[in-house]
Design a protein around this motif. Sequence first.
Motif, PDB file in Angstrom:
ATOM      1  N   ARG A   1      39.034  29.509  42.208  1.00 18.51           N
ATOM      2  CA  ARG A   1      39.292  28.850  43.496  1.00 18.51           C
ATOM      3  C   ARG A   1      39.265  27.334  43.340  1.00 18.51           C
TER       4      ARG A   1
ATOM      5  N   PRO B   1      41.630  44.391  41.884  1.00 17.21           N
ATOM      6  CA  PRO B   1      41.370  43.410  42.936  1.00 17.21           C
ATOM      7  C   PRO B   1      41.710  41.988  42.483  1.00 17.21           C
ATOM      8  N   ASP B   2      42.347  41.246  43.361  1.00 16.12           N
ATOM      9  CA  ASP B   2      42.806  39.896  43.060  1.00 16.12           C
ATOM     10  C   ASP B   2      41.697  38.894  43.367  1.00 16.12           C
ATOM     11  N   LEU B   3      41.256  38.177  42.335  1.00 14.03           N
ATOM     12  CA  LEU B   3      40.175  37.214  42.511  1.00 14.03           C
ATOM     13  C   LEU B   3      40.498  36.144  43.543  1.00 14.03           C
TER      14      LEU B   3
ATOM     15  N   LEU C   1      40.758  43.624  37.144  1.00 16.47           N
ATOM     16  CA  LEU C   1      40.743  42.574  38.146  1.00 16.47           C
ATOM     17  C   LEU C   1      41.851  41.608  37.774  1.00 16.47           C
TER      18      LEU C   1
ATOM     19  N   ARG D   1      50.160  37.366  43.582  1.00 12.80           N
ATOM     20  CA  ARG D   1      49.347  38.591  43.429  1.00 12.80           C
ATOM     21  C   ARG D   1      48.926  38.635  41.982  1.00 12.80           C
TER      22      ARG D   1
ATOM     23  N   ALA E   1      36.112  45.982  41.598  1.00 13.33           N
ATOM     24  CA  ALA E   1      36.289  45.384  40.274  1.00 13.33           C
ATOM     25  C   ALA E   1      35.167  45.812  39.336  1.00 13.33           C
TER      26      ALA E   1
ATOM     27  N   ASP F   1      41.815  39.901  50.092  1.00 16.07           N
ATOM     28  CA  ASP F   1      41.160  41.201  50.126  1.00 16.07           C
ATOM     29  C   ASP F   1      40.364  41.465  48.842  1.00 16.07           C
ATOM     30  N   TRP F   2      39.873  40.400  48.212  1.00 11.35           N
ATOM     31  CA  TRP F   2      39.068  40.547  47.000  1.00 11.35           C
ATOM     32  C   TRP F   2      37.936  41.535  47.225  1.00 11.35           C
ATOM     33  N   ASP F   3      37.800  42.494  46.294  1.00 12.57           N
ATOM     34  CA  ASP F   3      36.800  43.553  46.410  1.00 12.57           C
ATOM     35  C   ASP F   3      35.983  43.575  45.123  1.00 12.57           C
ATOM     36  N   GLN F   4      34.836  42.891  45.144  1.00 17.41           N
ATOM     37  CA  GLN F   4      34.010  42.796  43.942  1.00 17.41           C
ATOM     38  C   GLN F   4      33.475  44.158  43.519  1.00 17.41           C
TER      39      GLN F   4
ATOM     40  N   ARG G   1      35.426  33.947  40.320  1.00 23.35           N
ATOM     41  CA  ARG G   1      36.162  33.649  41.557  1.00 23.35           C
ATOM     42  C   ARG G   1      35.996  32.188  41.952  1.00 23.35           C
TER      43      ARG G   1
END
Length: 266
Positions: free
Chosen positions: A201, A126-128, A160, A49, A138, A132-135, A197
């Motif tokens: 990734r 929000p976790d990149l 973020l 997280r 953020a 459940d990433w929520d731009q 992001r």
Amino acid sequence: MPEGDSVFRTAARLHRALAGQVLTTAELRVPAHATADLTGRAVLDVTPRGKHLLTRLDGGLTLHTHLRMDGRWQVFRPGERWNGGPAWQIRAVLGNPQQIAVGYRLPVVQLLRTADEAMAVGHLGPDLLGPDWDQAEALRRLAADPGRPVAEALLDQRNLAGIGNVYANELCFLGGVTPWSAVGELPGQERVLALARRLLRLGCERPGHITTGESRPDRRHWVYGRAGRPCLRCGTVIRTADHGEPAHRRVAYWCPHCQRGPSPTG
């Protein structure tokens, strides 16, 4: 402090070693939990997280750890020599008959109820790298303080979660602004977060926090760690200075030609 992609890879390694197995070895070498007995409990999963690690056990318990600057989890085979540091630096040991995970220099080792995980990570934005990433959320958090320097705002895990100093510097370069520019003046914030992001990734699949596409050690980053060397884009000498509040100082790198905005050197 590690970047979110490094923590993600650590979580994946721990999950492969421990999840679905019953602990036959479990030691928490910190005063608060030195007497805790976790042997006989199955590890359900190891979840990242932001920069936090949540090792969930059956019976509704979670081991929360954080690496910060020097912490490290290593995985060994039974009988293999532990080589992550001297024994006195070990803070946690979790093992089964096939694998043993050893946590060295962990500054945070907290055992809590799984239902209470929000006490440890509820403050994070929000976790990149999270599912459940929520731009939009953020962006809303960043916009709440438009005058804050971009690098500070990106590093604040309450806005973020997952960006460390490497990516903060590189994103400032890719966004064309100095680390001291106001976040409200950062053009194309949606594009910058999407790029953040994407880079994290990609970093989950390969080490090195590569932002240039080049894997050679001297060409992995546009500006980070390149003080006094030519910019890979324009050839201007990369500069460096501290940034952030005194309690959270970081080193900034920037190209005076490619990045516009204020800087300590004018």
